[in-house]
Design an enzyme around this catalytic site. Sequence first.
Site, PDB file in Angstrom:
ATOM      1  CE  LYS A 199      -3.601   2.465   2.486  1.00  0.00           C
ATOM      2  NZ  LYS A 199      -4.644   2.394   3.508  1.00  0.00           N
ATOM      3  CE  LYS A 252      -6.063   1.864  -0.660  1.00  0.00           C
ATOM      4  NZ  LYS A 252      -6.674   1.846   0.641  1.00  0.00           N
TER       5      LYS A 252
HETATM    6  C1  PBG Z   1      -7.150   3.692   5.415  1.00  0.00           C
HETATM    7  C2  PBG Z   1      -7.604   3.420   4.038  1.00  0.00           C
HETATM    8  C3  PBG Z   1      -7.460   4.324   2.988  1.00  0.00           C
HETATM    9  C4  PBG Z   1      -8.052   3.748   1.883  1.00  0.00           C
HETATM   10  C5  PBG Z   1      -8.540   2.494   2.269  1.00  0.00           C
HETATM   11  N1  PBG Z   1      -8.245   2.308   3.616  1.00  0.00           N
HETATM   12  C6  PBG Z   1      -6.912   5.704   2.956  1.00  0.00           C
HETATM   13  C7  PBG Z   1      -5.596   5.969   3.479  1.00  0.00           C
HETATM   14  O1  PBG Z   1      -4.748   5.095   3.647  1.00  0.00           O
HETATM   15  O2  PBG Z   1      -5.376   7.151   3.784  1.00  0.00           O
HETATM   16  C8  PBG Z   1      -8.119   4.416   0.559  1.00  0.00           C
HETATM   17  C9  PBG Z   1      -9.110   3.928  -0.403  1.00  0.00           C
HETATM   18  C10 PBG Z   1      -9.364   4.820  -1.550  1.00  0.00           C
HETATM   19  O3  PBG Z   1      -8.725   5.878  -1.748  1.00  0.00           O
HETATM   20  O4  PBG Z   1     -10.257   4.470  -2.312  1.00  0.00           O
HETATM   21  N2  PBG Z   1      -6.799   2.677   6.223  1.00  0.00           N
END
Ligand code: PBG
Length: 329
Positions: A199, A252
């Site tokens: 991520k 992601k």
């Molecule tokens: C946070 C989380 C995020 C997303 C999913 N879970 C945002 C972040 O890490 O700030 C993002 C999903 C998206 O942008 O569609 N745990």
Amino acid sequence: MVHLEQRPRPRRNRKSEAIREACRETTVGPQHFIYPLFVHEGDADIPIASMPGCARLSPRSLLAEVERARAVGVRMIALFPAIDEALKDPHGKESYNPDGLVPRTVATLKSRWPDVMVVTDVALDPYSSDGHDGIVAPDGRILNDETVAVLCRQAVAQARAGADVVAPSDMMDGRVGAIRDALDAEGFTEVSILAYTAKYASAFYGPFRDALDSAPRHGDKKTYQMDPANAREALRELMLDEDEGADMVMVKPAGAYLDVIARVRDATTLPVAAYQVSGEYAMLKAAAERGWLDERRAVLECLTAIRRAGADVVLTYYARQVAQWLTGA
Ligand code: PBG
């Protein structure tokens, strides 16, 4: 004229839709989708300006949307809660409240549709008054092991409510193994872990943070989310998550990280998921609304590319819409 008669002609395999379909290497369908949905405690839906077609749904609307999605073959959903500010604190205690919004919603969904796979997000940001995925120390550092202890309680609360899959999105070190142990110790050996393995600290999460009011109050997420410049590091995260017992691994965002998806695909026998995040959705919607892109073709092309790169499963806010397009519903 040059004489090409004896030469290979790849165009022969493109000459009709029947041949093209027979030769097609990659398919995209509702069976591949996990549909992320936002839920909040209110009675009314609150549209998300930067994500046209998405809203913070009331619990009642959430059920209606799951029903619509299920009717067109989308049978996996991921829940993201928007939590009342009054319930947020520095330790994210609301994250493991057994009567909290997520456990209640999961229980309702599972009693209504046992066949729908419910994925819950494990991270503190929706519950944290600091807007971080982990606990913030007075000096601003994100405390890894203290956070993991809370994440374990959160995952167990979600499993107890009936979650089929827990998905740690927090990027703390060691959380997959710790969550696996915590689930097993409570008898939840059948609950799967979908690890957010690679991520990245991405600008493409902006609309999601607006949707949940979950943007960090101070600083950024770069000490836990990955540097967009790194791909080898994704393989290191993959090795660790595999060792710790992940059932599925995720990359992601998706669209700008197709190379990472492909490398992770080559390096593991586990199913690979990819998350087409809020910013990817917002870009497609914005261009489509202006008439600058043919929405269906562009969206299907992006989703096909994510699958072609090696994703088995795709998390996408387009899940229900695309399933409707594909099924003619
Ligand atoms: C946070 C989380 C995020 C997303 C999913 N879970 C945002 C972040 O890490 O700030 C993002 C999903 C998206 O942008 O569609 N745990």
